[in-house]
Design a protein around this motif. Structure first.
Motif, PDB file in Angstrom:
ATOM      1  N   LEU A   1      -1.138  -0.719   7.234  1.00  8.71           N
ATOM      2  CA  LEU A   1      -1.312   0.210   6.115  1.00  8.71           C
ATOM      3  C   LEU A   1      -0.268   1.329   6.151  1.00  8.71           C
ATOM      4  CD1 LEU A   1      -5.200   0.537   5.951  1.00  8.71           C
ATOM      5  CD2 LEU A   1      -3.712  -0.383   4.178  1.00  8.71           C
ATOM      6  N   ALA A   2       0.027   1.796   7.357  1.00  6.88           N
ATOM      7  CA  ALA A   2       1.048   2.842   7.499  1.00  6.88           C
ATOM      8  C   ALA A   2       2.398   2.312   7.024  1.00  6.88           C
ATOM      9  CB  ALA A   2       1.130   3.308   8.953  1.00  6.88           C
ATOM     10  N   ARG A   3       2.663   1.031   7.411  1.00  6.14           N
ATOM     11  CA  ARG A   3       3.916   0.417   6.954  1.00  6.14           C
ATOM     12  C   ARG A   3       3.927   0.266   5.423  1.00  6.14           C
ATOM     13  NH1 ARG A   3       3.693  -2.676  11.730  1.00  6.14           N
ATOM     14  NH2 ARG A   3       2.604  -4.391  10.678  1.00  6.14           N
ATOM     15  N   MET A   4       2.771  -0.142   4.876  1.00 10.84           N
ATOM     16  CA  MET A   4       2.670  -0.269   3.422  1.00 10.84           C
ATOM     17  C   MET A   4       2.907   1.073   2.734  1.00 10.84           C
ATOM     18  SD  MET A   4      -0.517  -2.905   2.929  1.00 10.84           S
ATOM     19  CE  MET A   4      -0.560  -2.766   1.154  1.00 10.84           C
ATOM     20  N   LYS A   5       2.325   2.130   3.321  1.00 10.94           N
ATOM     21  CA  LYS A   5       2.536   3.472   2.763  1.00 10.94           C
ATOM     22  C   LYS A   5       4.014   3.852   2.803  1.00 10.94           C
ATOM     23  CE  LYS A   5      -1.895   5.796   3.425  1.00 10.94           C
ATOM     24  NZ  LYS A   5      -2.614   6.868   4.138  1.00 10.94           N
ATOM     25  N   GLN A   6       4.650   3.501   3.934  1.00 14.47           N
ATOM     26  CA  GLN A   6       6.081   3.792   4.048  1.00 14.47           C
ATOM     27  C   GLN A   6       6.878   3.023   2.981  1.00 14.47           C
ATOM     28  OE1 GLN A   6       7.116   2.847   8.081  1.00 14.47           O
ATOM     29  NE2 GLN A   6       6.545   4.872   8.875  1.00 14.47           N
ATOM     30  N   ASP A   7       6.477   1.740   2.770  1.00  9.75           N
ATOM     31  CA  ASP A   7       7.152   0.930   1.743  1.00  9.75           C
ATOM     32  C   ASP A   7       6.984   1.551   0.356  1.00  9.75           C
ATOM     33  OD1 ASP A   7       7.958  -0.847   3.660  1.00  9.75           O
ATOM     34  OD2 ASP A   7       6.360  -2.316   3.261  1.00  9.75           O
ATOM     35  N   VAL A   8       5.739   2.006   0.095  1.00 13.07           N
ATOM     36  CA  VAL A   8       5.469   2.644  -1.196  1.00 13.07           C
ATOM     37  C   VAL A   8       6.343   3.888  -1.365  1.00 13.07           C
ATOM     38  CG1 VAL A   8       3.743   3.902  -2.557  1.00 13.07           C
ATOM     39  CG2 VAL A   8       3.132   1.740  -1.460  1.00 13.07           C
ATOM     40  N   GLU A   9       6.411   4.693  -0.309  1.00 11.59           N
ATOM     41  CA  GLU A   9       7.226   5.912  -0.367  1.00 11.59           C
ATOM     42  C   GLU A   9       8.707   5.575  -0.574  1.00 11.59           C
ATOM     43  OE1 GLU A   9       6.591   9.196  -0.489  1.00 11.59           O
ATOM     44  OE2 GLU A   9       4.512   8.556  -0.751  1.00 11.59           O
ATOM     45  N   GLN A  10       9.124   4.518   0.139  1.00 12.15           N
ATOM     46  CA  GLN A  10      10.528   4.088   0.009  1.00 12.15           C
ATOM     47  C   GLN A  10      10.819   3.647  -1.430  1.00 12.15           C
ATOM     48  OE1 GLN A  10      12.668   4.425   2.507  1.00 12.15           O
ATOM     49  NE2 GLN A  10      14.380   3.703   1.281  1.00 12.15           N
ATOM     50  N   GLN A  11       9.864   2.870  -1.978  1.00 10.80           N
ATOM     51  CA  GLN A  11      10.055   2.410  -3.360  1.00 10.80           C
ATOM     52  C   GLN A  11      10.011   3.580  -4.339  1.00 10.80           C
ATOM     53  OE1 GLN A  11       7.805  -0.888  -4.740  1.00 10.80           O
ATOM     54  NE2 GLN A  11       8.760  -2.306  -3.312  1.00 10.80           N
ATOM     55  N   ARG A  12       9.151   4.552  -4.061  1.00  8.74           N
ATOM     56  CA  ARG A  12       9.123   5.743  -4.916  1.00  8.74           C
ATOM     57  C   ARG A  12      10.462   6.489  -4.868  1.00  8.74           C
ATOM     58  NH1 ARG A  12       3.104   8.036  -3.477  1.00  8.74           N
ATOM     59  NH2 ARG A  12       1.963   6.795  -5.002  1.00  8.74           N
ATOM     60  N   LYS A  13      11.014   6.598  -3.655  1.00  5.86           N
ATOM     61  CA  LYS A  13      12.316   7.261  -3.519  1.00  5.86           C
ATOM     62  C   LYS A  13      13.393   6.496  -4.293  1.00  5.86           C
ATOM     63  CE  LYS A  13      11.533   9.468   0.968  1.00  5.86           C
ATOM     64  NZ  LYS A  13      11.830   9.411   2.414  1.00  5.86           N
ATOM     65  N   GLN A  14      13.352   5.152  -4.159  1.00  5.20           N
ATOM     66  CA  GLN A  14      14.328   4.338  -4.888  1.00  5.20           C
ATOM     67  C   GLN A  14      14.172   4.512  -6.391  1.00  5.20           C
ATOM     68  OE1 GLN A  14      13.733   0.350  -3.480  1.00  5.20           O
ATOM     69  NE2 GLN A  14      14.949   0.646  -1.630  1.00  5.20           N
ATOM     70  N   LEU A  15      12.919   4.550  -6.838  1.00  8.51           N
ATOM     71  CA  LEU A  15      12.655   4.760  -8.270  1.00  8.51           C
ATOM     72  C   LEU A  15      13.234   6.100  -8.726  1.00  8.51           C
ATOM     73  CD1 LEU A  15      11.283   4.032 -10.955  1.00  8.51           C
ATOM     74  CD2 LEU A  15       9.194   5.068 -10.079  1.00  8.51           C
ATOM     75  N   ASP A  16      13.017   7.135  -7.920  1.00  6.84           N
ATOM     76  CA  ASP A  16      13.564   8.457  -8.251  1.00  6.84           C
ATOM     77  C   ASP A  16      15.093   8.415  -8.334  1.00  6.84           C
ATOM     78  OD1 ASP A  16      11.070   9.517  -8.413  1.00  6.84           O
ATOM     79  OD2 ASP A  16      11.065  10.370  -6.378  1.00  6.84           O
ATOM     80  N   GLU A  17      15.709   7.707  -7.358  1.00  2.00           N
ATOM     81  CA  GLU A  17      17.174   7.603  -7.350  1.00  2.00           C
ATOM     82  C   GLU A  17      17.676   6.864  -8.587  1.00  2.00           C
ATOM     83  OE1 GLU A  17      18.279   5.809  -3.658  1.00  2.00           O
ATOM     84  OE2 GLU A  17      17.635   7.526  -2.457  1.00  2.00           O
ATOM     85  N   HIS A  18      16.986   5.736  -8.901  1.00  2.00           N
ATOM     86  CA  HIS A  18      17.361   4.974 -10.102  1.00  2.00           C
ATOM     87  C   HIS A  18      17.220   5.842 -11.349  1.00  2.00           C
ATOM     88  CE1 HIS A  18      18.187   1.118  -8.399  1.00  2.00           C
ATOM     89  NE2 HIS A  18      16.976   0.944  -7.907  1.00  2.00           N
ATOM     90  N   GLN A  19      16.111   6.583 -11.392  1.00  3.36           N
ATOM     91  CA  GLN A  19      15.855   7.437 -12.554  1.00  3.36           C
ATOM     92  C   GLN A  19      16.961   8.481 -12.701  1.00  3.36           C
ATOM     93  OE1 GLN A  19      13.301   6.742 -14.538  1.00  3.36           O
ATOM     94  NE2 GLN A  19      13.914   8.279 -16.011  1.00  3.36           N
ATOM     95  N   LYS A  20      17.363   9.088 -11.565  1.00  8.36           N
ATOM     96  CA  LYS A  20      18.436  10.091 -11.603  1.00  8.36           C
ATOM     97  C   LYS A  20      19.751   9.470 -12.085  1.00  8.36           C
ATOM     98  CE  LYS A  20      16.622  13.143  -8.003  1.00  8.36           C
ATOM     99  NZ  LYS A  20      16.741  13.539  -6.590  1.00  8.36           N
ATOM    100  N   GLU A  21      20.060   8.260 -11.557  1.00  7.97           N
ATOM    101  CA  GLU A  21      21.292   7.578 -11.952  1.00  7.97           C
ATOM    102  C   GLU A  21      21.289   7.280 -13.446  1.00  7.97           C
ATOM    103  OE1 GLU A  21      21.621   4.097  -9.524  1.00  7.97           O
ATOM    104  OE2 GLU A  21      21.931   5.243  -7.678  1.00  7.97           O
TER     105      GLU A  21
END
Length: 184
Positions: A86-106
């Protein structure tokens, strides 16, 4: 005068065609911008759906882990493993959220650049349209001036023709008088 007028009309027509070509290019760039915007919104919706699915999966996993923890302390080893997952899943979710933010900024930056470029092109085209309108006014004014000059020349020619006729009549009268005097 007519050649000068035709040359000015050709130049004005070339300016008009050039302006229309640039307007078509601007429309094409606007269409490209709209396509990028649609793709950005579609990607955002997909990432939002994935994020929602991962969040639901995380919540469900946490609830199941709590139920198992309450049901039995014997499953501590498995529970610890699941917690790590679950901790790994949370990390994956956070990572994907960060990627989404980066994509959104781009995409936002790209959108702003395209909007700025489109605005600059529109300003250039508006300026060119103003210049073309000024040229058309100048051409019309010059045409009127040429027509006025032509009318003045026509009047001069008409006056000269009238004077020529009068001079011929005077000469004829003089010839008649000369003949009458010779006879006398």
């Amino acid at each position: 005068f007519e050649q000068k007028l035709q040359k000015l009309e050709r130049e004005a027509l070339e300016q008009q065609e050039k302006f229309e070509k640039q307007m078509r290019e601007l429309e094409s760039e606007k269409e490209d911008f709209n396509n990028v915007k649609v793709a950005t919104e579609q990607l955002k919706r997909q990432l939002d759906q994935q994020n929602e699915q991962l969040t639901r999966a995380t919540q469900k996993g946490e609830e199941e882990a709590k139920e198992r923890e309450e049901a039995s302390k014997k499953q501590d080893v498995e529970l610890a493993s699941e917690k790590r997952d679950l901790a790994r899943m949370k990390q994956d979710v956070e990572q994907q959220r960060k990627q989404l933010d980066e994509h959104q900024k781009e995409f936002e930056q790209m959108k702003q650049e395209l909007e700025l470029k489109a605005r600059n092109r529109e300003e250039i085209f508006e300026k060119q349209a103003g210049e073309l309108a000024t040229q058309k006014i100048a051409l019309a004014s010059e045409r009127v001036s040429i027509e006025q000059q032509q009318q003045a020349l026509d009047k001069q020619l008409e006056r000269l023709a009238t004077e020529k006729i009068a001079a011929e009549r005077q000469r004829q009268d003089l010839d008649d008088q000369k003949k009458a005097l010779e006879k006398a």
